[in-house]
Write an enzyme that holds these catalytic residues in place. Structure first.
Site, PDB file in Angstrom:
ATOM      1  N   ARG A   1       0.838  -1.182   0.000  1.00 14.05           N
ATOM      2  CA  ARG A   1       0.000   0.000   0.000  1.00 14.05           C
ATOM      3  C   ARG A   1       0.888   1.252   0.000  1.00 14.05           C
ATOM      4  NH1 ARG A   1      -2.010  -3.685   3.775  1.00 14.05           N
ATOM      5  NH2 ARG A   1      -4.120  -4.380   3.328  1.00 14.05           N
TER       6      ARG A   1
ATOM      7  N   LYS B   1      -1.815  -1.273   7.828  1.00 12.24           N
ATOM      8  CA  LYS B   1      -3.201  -0.805   7.882  1.00 12.24           C
ATOM      9  C   LYS B   1      -4.054  -1.702   8.786  1.00 12.24           C
ATOM     10  CE  LYS B   1      -7.200  -0.290   4.850  1.00 12.24           C
ATOM     11  NZ  LYS B   1      -7.720  -0.521   3.518  1.00 12.24           N
TER      12      LYS B   1
ATOM     13  N   HIS C   1      -3.531   3.871  -5.955  1.00 12.40           N
ATOM     14  CA  HIS C   1      -4.013   2.612  -5.371  1.00 12.40           C
ATOM     15  C   HIS C   1      -4.248   1.548  -6.443  1.00 12.40           C
ATOM     16  CE1 HIS C   1      -5.650  -0.001  -2.323  1.00 12.40           C
ATOM     17  NE2 HIS C   1      -6.649  -0.273  -3.130  1.00 12.40           N
TER      18      HIS C   1
ATOM     19  N   ARG D   1      -1.708  -1.232  -6.706  1.00 12.12           N
ATOM     20  CA  ARG D   1      -1.849  -2.407  -5.833  1.00 12.12           C
ATOM     21  C   ARG D   1      -2.689  -3.478  -6.518  1.00 12.12           C
ATOM     22  NH1 ARG D   1      -1.436  -4.510  -0.715  1.00 12.12           N
ATOM     23  NH2 ARG D   1      -3.327  -5.190   0.334  1.00 12.12           N
TER      24      ARG D   1
ATOM     25  N   HIS E   1      -3.241  -8.975   3.027  1.00 13.74           N
ATOM     26  CA  HIS E   1      -4.678  -9.049   3.272  1.00 13.74           C
ATOM     27  C   HIS E   1      -4.946  -9.960   4.466  1.00 13.74           C
ATOM     28  CE1 HIS E   1      -4.913  -7.529  -0.883  1.00 13.74           C
ATOM     29  NE2 HIS E   1      -6.037  -6.992  -0.447  1.00 13.74           N
TER      30      HIS E   1
ATOM     31  N   TYR F   1      -9.032  -7.904  -6.138  1.00 11.90           N
ATOM     32  CA  TYR F   1      -7.792  -7.757  -6.889  1.00 11.90           C
ATOM     33  C   TYR F   1      -7.491  -8.918  -7.828  1.00 11.90           C
ATOM     34  CZ  TYR F   1      -7.004  -4.275  -3.307  1.00 11.90           C
ATOM     35  OH  TYR F   1      -7.127  -3.198  -2.484  1.00 11.90           O
TER      36      TYR F   1
END
Length: 189
Positions: free
Chosen positions: A48, A73, A141, A144, A167, A176
């Site tokens: 990220r 995150k 973003h 990613r 994740h 994704y």
């Protein structure tokens, strides 16, 4: 959003840092020498933006090809495996003993990236490009998304993919990971 054909090459070409011309002005390419390697690292690692900007030299083990992120995150630490390309990118950067690898603010990245995309689009149009979708609605973003999709081809094990991408819930990877039915059919035999 994934890259359209040729989009990544156009963007990376525009992002290559540029020195001032003899008259003291800059040309059409990027002025920030860190943006090109930052974007390449994002594409290579699926990290990220905040993770890339918080990455510090003291947490990188080049010999082991690992970048340690003390806080992500998700509120936990993780180790990011680095490909040989990612290691090359890091080795080409000016190195400090301590401190951030990319000493930039998130706002600087946002503005620089947005300007670079606009310049790449303008260059595309000036060279006869007609596709209206090319270099439109492209955000940092999205890199990613591109990276996780590329990694999914190398790491078909979804648990390994989640470990690399950071994740916490493999269900989030559905955003994704876009396997093509034709590719899955070939895997089935």
């Amino acid at each position: 959003r994934l890259f359209l054909d040729g989009e990544e090459a156009l963007l990376l070409a525009i992002l290559k840092p540029e020195e001032r011309e003899a008259n003291g002005c800059y040309g059409t390419r990027c002025r920030n020498p860190l943006l090109h390697p930052l974007v390449r690292m994002a594409i290579e690692t699926a990290m990220r933006q905040g993770e890339l900007l918080s990455m510090c030299w003291e947490n990188i083990r080049v010999a082991d090809r690992v970048a340690h992120l003390p806080m992500t995150k998700n509120g936990s630490s993780r180790n990011v495996p680095l490909s040989s390309k990612a290691v090359e990118i890091l080795k080409a950067l000016p190195r400090a003993i301590r401190g951030p690898v990319f000493p930039m603010s998130s706002n600087a990245v946002k503005l620089s990236f947005s300007r670079a995309v606009k310049r790449a689009r303008q260059c595309y149009e000036e060279n006869g490009g007609k596709d209206e979708r090319m270099l439109k609605d492209l955000h940092f973003h999205d890199l990613r998304h591109v990276a996780v999709s590329k990694l999914a081809e190398k790491l078909p094990n979804i648990v390994e993919l989640a470990s690399v991408s950071g994740h916490a819930d493999v269900r989030m990877l559905r955003r994704y990971y876009h396997p093509k039915a034709e590719e899955l059919a070939l895997k089935l035999g």
